[in-house]
Design a protein around this motif. Structure first.
Motif, PDB file in Angstrom:
ATOM      1  N   UNK A  58     -33.463  11.812  25.886  1.00  0.00           N
ATOM      2  CA  UNK A  58     -34.284  12.543  24.906  1.00  0.00           C
ATOM      3  C   UNK A  58     -33.508  12.838  23.632  1.00  0.00           C
ATOM      4  N   UNK A  59     -32.392  12.166  23.436  1.00  0.00           N
ATOM      5  CA  UNK A  59     -31.523  12.463  22.298  1.00  0.00           C
ATOM      6  C   UNK A  59     -30.954  11.173  21.740  1.00  0.00           C
ATOM      7  N   UNK A  60     -31.068  11.025  20.437  1.00  0.00           N
ATOM      8  CA  UNK A  60     -30.505   9.874  19.727  1.00  0.00           C
ATOM      9  C   UNK A  60     -29.642  10.400  18.590  1.00  0.00           C
ATOM     10  N   UNK A  61     -28.420   9.920  18.504  1.00  0.00           N
ATOM     11  CA  UNK A  61     -27.511  10.317  17.427  1.00  0.00           C
ATOM     12  C   UNK A  61     -27.241   9.107  16.550  1.00  0.00           C
ATOM     13  N   UNK A  62     -27.420   9.294  15.255  1.00  0.00           N
ATOM     14  CA  UNK A  62     -27.205   8.223  14.281  1.00  0.00           C
ATOM     15  C   UNK A  62     -26.161   8.697  13.281  1.00  0.00           C
ATOM     16  N   UNK A  63     -25.153   7.899  13.106  1.00  0.00           N
ATOM     17  CA  UNK A  63     -24.141   8.185  12.093  1.00  0.00           C
ATOM     18  C   UNK A  63     -24.343   7.186  10.961  1.00  0.00           C
TER      19      UNK A  63
END
Length: 793
Positions: free
Chosen positions: A238-243
């Motif tokens: 349920x979590x997406x991290x984008x740098x």
């Protein structure tokens, strides 16, 4: 069947000076940073930060009419504190709340947040928050922390020591009969890392995929997803991290920050987009978290200066909290383990304490302890040389591990994989013009300035693996890095990696590895990184690991594709697979060839042309990699510099600076040089300019760039960089990391040069930064000693 690689000299494979692909967008202002993102309904966030370093929070008053736009720690239901525990013996835990609760432990600690449609409005609301604090006596520094154990940063501890790391390897046996014993103290000031872009985070709820999406200026997107999911109590799915594009990191962005957790919680709770951008003053106050070491070191040597044993006491000002995931234990572990450096001696004793104070928590800055241990070790190397009346470079050369001893395991079980340390030193002596400098010193300068020359030799443990990190007791231990390589339907290549580039040029260097193996032109290779939703797992970019770990994974993925390409190519050519060979981006059989583009077209668009028996993985591979020996690939370097000192002004000018470095096989020498130059400039800042100062109440005094000085173009000398290439026997193509190396050597080389210029005055300086005031004070004391001696005579 032959699997020779596909690159040609002109095509941009390994070793070529390919222009960085990412520079075009950055030079034209087309980068995409967190601050560039625009979302409908975006709320900007400002933090109310503690004006005191140590205080009890009595009450916090939300401003009337804005209660729904202000968040305190009790409001953050479902969010846990940040806990970075370690299995190291003696380690004390320090839970860091996302917003201070009950107590503040450093000036600048976030206490409350406010949000509004604009940053200005959010700051106005934050300034209207009422705050009642009962000031406590601050634990100002290491001395206060140890001398007043009843005064504690964390009340549940029995003292202020985060942890103690100790080593004793045959010390007494090797030290007891040493004819030469020299003891010195050294100190490095506290610093900020000062990336061009500070902390930056934006989060929103994606209703289509029922995911919390977090854009963060981070070096470690996959690890940030791991810890945010833990702290928020949600599944990683349920979590997406984008740098996105990241404007520098240097270690500042390889940990979970309080602000990241706060913004993620806001978006999860309100299902709206929120953003926080750190300003420079916030960074200089709340980001003062690196380099502050104190050394008491004693060297035991024979009459030629050959080291027999070293004894050291190290104290590190760890600030208030231990950061996730590397914990406060990383710095003392690195200091204890790396102090012996590239030198061959067999007696070693070291006791390193990391001590809590009312300052921002210590973070891993470029070089991670090695700048400090190099500083201490190289200063005492010169002190030993003066004691035995030999040139410092000669004593260094005698103590360095010999090339014919490689691979070599040193006194702290560091496994040096390859290199010629002595040759790097000899090249530096030659390049700096050592003999001419000694002649110049004898003649004197026309302007009356004093000239000195200094050296520093060190090694850098890059791409630390599982065996190293697991011994430090971290909550997350890196293992295999993965990379996905996909040949597209028109013969291009997509590369997906879990590390993230924040200035290292990975979009170019990873493409060069692909070009080296598959022969696809650089401009037809796309490198995708920084998105946990589209890239395979990696713990991220830190510890000079990316080219070895992710570059190795890219290499393995490409090599795995080669047999598939050969099989399809041989079939399409109606020839024997046993006779097929791959070169210049094509499969060749007996004078005929077929390109990767044609092979890809058959796989994607003309499957009737494919052989019946075929690898169903197709033209896409995800492979994992770590080196055969994962204790680290050791790069190394010698720095040499010449300084001129104006004894009237206390001014130090660097006249010349030489770096002789060896990072194994270079993928792109131009990128290596850029990394080295940038690192050296940061090291010059450590040596001569950068220092976070506090008053007696632990209030920061250097909260603007008018007070916290950075080296600029006029302070940077000409650089002369000499490459050596000793491949590692354990990594793909013999590559080693080099990202941190440039920042390690300058403080030692520069202060050794200053001490060389002033040795006839009996002056030895061993504290950074070497400011004009410190230099003039030392000169004044030397004059006082001389005058006192004359009177006594």
């Amino acid at each position: 069947m032959s699997q020779t690689y596909g690159a040609t000299t002109e095509s941009g494979g390994i070793g070529e000076r390919v222009q960085r692909k990412e520079d075009e967008r950055h030079l034209h202002g087309r980068g995409r940073f967190v601050a560039d993102l625009v979302l409908p309904g975006l709320q900007e966030v400002a933090f109310l930060r503690s004006p005191l370093a140590h205080a009890t929070i009595l009450a916090i008053h939300k401003p009337a009419g804005h209660e729904q736009h202000v968040v305190l720690r009790p409001d953050m239901s479902g969010a846990s504190d940040i806990v970075a525990d370690s299995t190291l013996p003696s380690y004390k835990s320090s839970a860091q709340p996302p917003l201070a609760h009950g107590k503040v432990r450093f000036a600048g600690e976030p206490i409350a947040l406010a949000f509004a449609p604009t940053r200005a409005e959010a700051e106005d609301i934050a300034e209207a928050i009422g705050l009642d604090l009962d000031e406590l006596t601050p634990v100002l520094n290491v001395s206060t922390a140890l001398e007043r154990p009843g005064l504690r940063v964390h009340e549940h501890w029995d003292d202020n020591v985060f942890l103690t790391v100790q080593a004793d390897i045959d010390f007494e046996m090797h030290a007891k009969d040493a004819p030469i014993v020299v003891r010195r103290q050294a100190a490095l000031a506290r610093q900020c890392m000062v990336p061009m872009e500070g902390k930056a985070v934006l989060a929103y709820w994606d209703h289509q995929f029922s995911q919390l999406v977090v854009y963060s200026s981070t070096q470690v997107p996959h690890m940030i997803r791991t810890v945010l999911a833990q702290c928020l109590g949600i599944s990683q799915t349920a979590l997406r991290v984008i740098s996105p594009d990241v404007g520098g990191g240097f270690g500042y962005k390889c940990v979970l920050h309080q602000e990241e957790l706060c913004i993620a919680w806001l978006a999860l709770t309100h299902k709206k987009p929120f953003r926080y951008i750190e300003d420079r003053r916030e960074h200089l106050i709340a980001g003062a978290n690196a380099r502050q070491h104190y050394y008491d070191i004693t060297a035991y040597a024979d009459r030629n200066g050959k080291f027999l044993a070293v004894d050291a006491q190290i104290q590190i000002d760890g600030g208030a909290y231990s950061a996730w995931p590397f914990t406060i234990g990383l710095e003392p572990g690195q200091a204890t383990g790396n102090l012996p450096g590239p030198y061959a001696f067999r007696g070693y004793r070291c006791r390193t304490q990391c001590i809590a104070t009312n300052k921002p928590g210590f973070l891993p800055y470029r070089g991670v302890a090695r700048t400090g241990v190099c500083f201490a070790m190289e200063l005492i190397m010169d002190a030993i040389a003066r004691e035995v009346k030999r040139e410092p470079w000669q004593v260094r050369c005698e103590n360095l591990v010999h090339a014919d001893a490689m691979p070599y395991t040193n006194v702290m079980k560091k496994h040096f994989d390859s290199g010629d340390y002595q040759e790097s030193l000899k090249k530096a002596v030659e390049q700096i013009g050592f003999s001419a400098i000694r002649d110049r010193q004898q003649k004197g300068e026309p302007d009356g300035r004093l000239i000195g020359v200094g050296f520093a030799t060190f090694n850098e443990q890059s791409a630390h693996g599982t065996s190293v990190f697991s011994s430090w007791g971290l909550p997350v231990v890196p293992g295999y890095d993965q990379a996905t390589v996909r040949i597209t339907g028109d013969g291009g290549v997509e590369v997906r990696i879990g590390v993230h580039s924040h200035g290292q040029g990975m979009e170019t260097s990873m493409a060069q590895i692909v070009n080296e193996i598959l022969g696809v032109p650089i401009d037809r290779i796309v490198v995708i990184h920084g998105d946990t939703g589209t890239t395979p797992y990696s713990t991220g970019t830190y510890a000079s690991r990316s080219i070895v770990m992710s570059g190795g994974a890219v290499s393995v993925s490409c090599k795995t594709l080669l047999p598939r390409i050969l099989k399809i190519g041989a079939h399409l050519l109606k020839g024997s697979e046993a006779l097929a060979e791959f070169r210049n981006g094509a499969v060749h059989i007996e004078g005929r060839h077929i390109s990767v583009q044609e092979i890809a077209h058959a796989w994607y668009s003309r499957p009737e042309r494919l052989p019946l028996e075929i690898d169903l993985g197709g033209l896409e591979v995800t492979a994992a990699y770590k080196p055969k020996v994962d204790t680290g690939a050791f790069s190394y370097a010698t720095h040499a510099c010449v300084v001129a000192i104006d004894t009237g002004l206390g001014q130090v000018e660097i006249l010349d600076y030489v770096v002789v470095e060896d990072c194994g096989r270079m993928v792109n020498p131009m990128i290596v040089e850029g990394q080295t130059y940038g690192g050296v400039v940061q090291g010059i800042g450590t040596a001569l300019f950068e220092e976070v100062l506090y008053d007696d109440n632990a209030q920061p005094l250097t909260s603007t760039l008018a007070d916290y000085l950075l080296p600029g173009p006029t302070e940077i000398p000409p650089f002369h960089l000499v490459h050596m290439e000793t491949p590692s026997p354990y990594t793909e193509f013999g590559m080693k990391g080099v990202g941190e190396s440039g920042a390690i050597g300058p403080p030692a080389a520069i202060l050794n040069a200053v001490n060389d210029a002033l040795k006839h005055l009996g002056i030895e300086l061993a504290e950074t930064p070497l400011t004009p005031r410190r230099l003039l004070t030392a000169l004044g004391e030397a004059v006082g000693r001389r005058d006192a001696a004359r009177k006594a005579a």
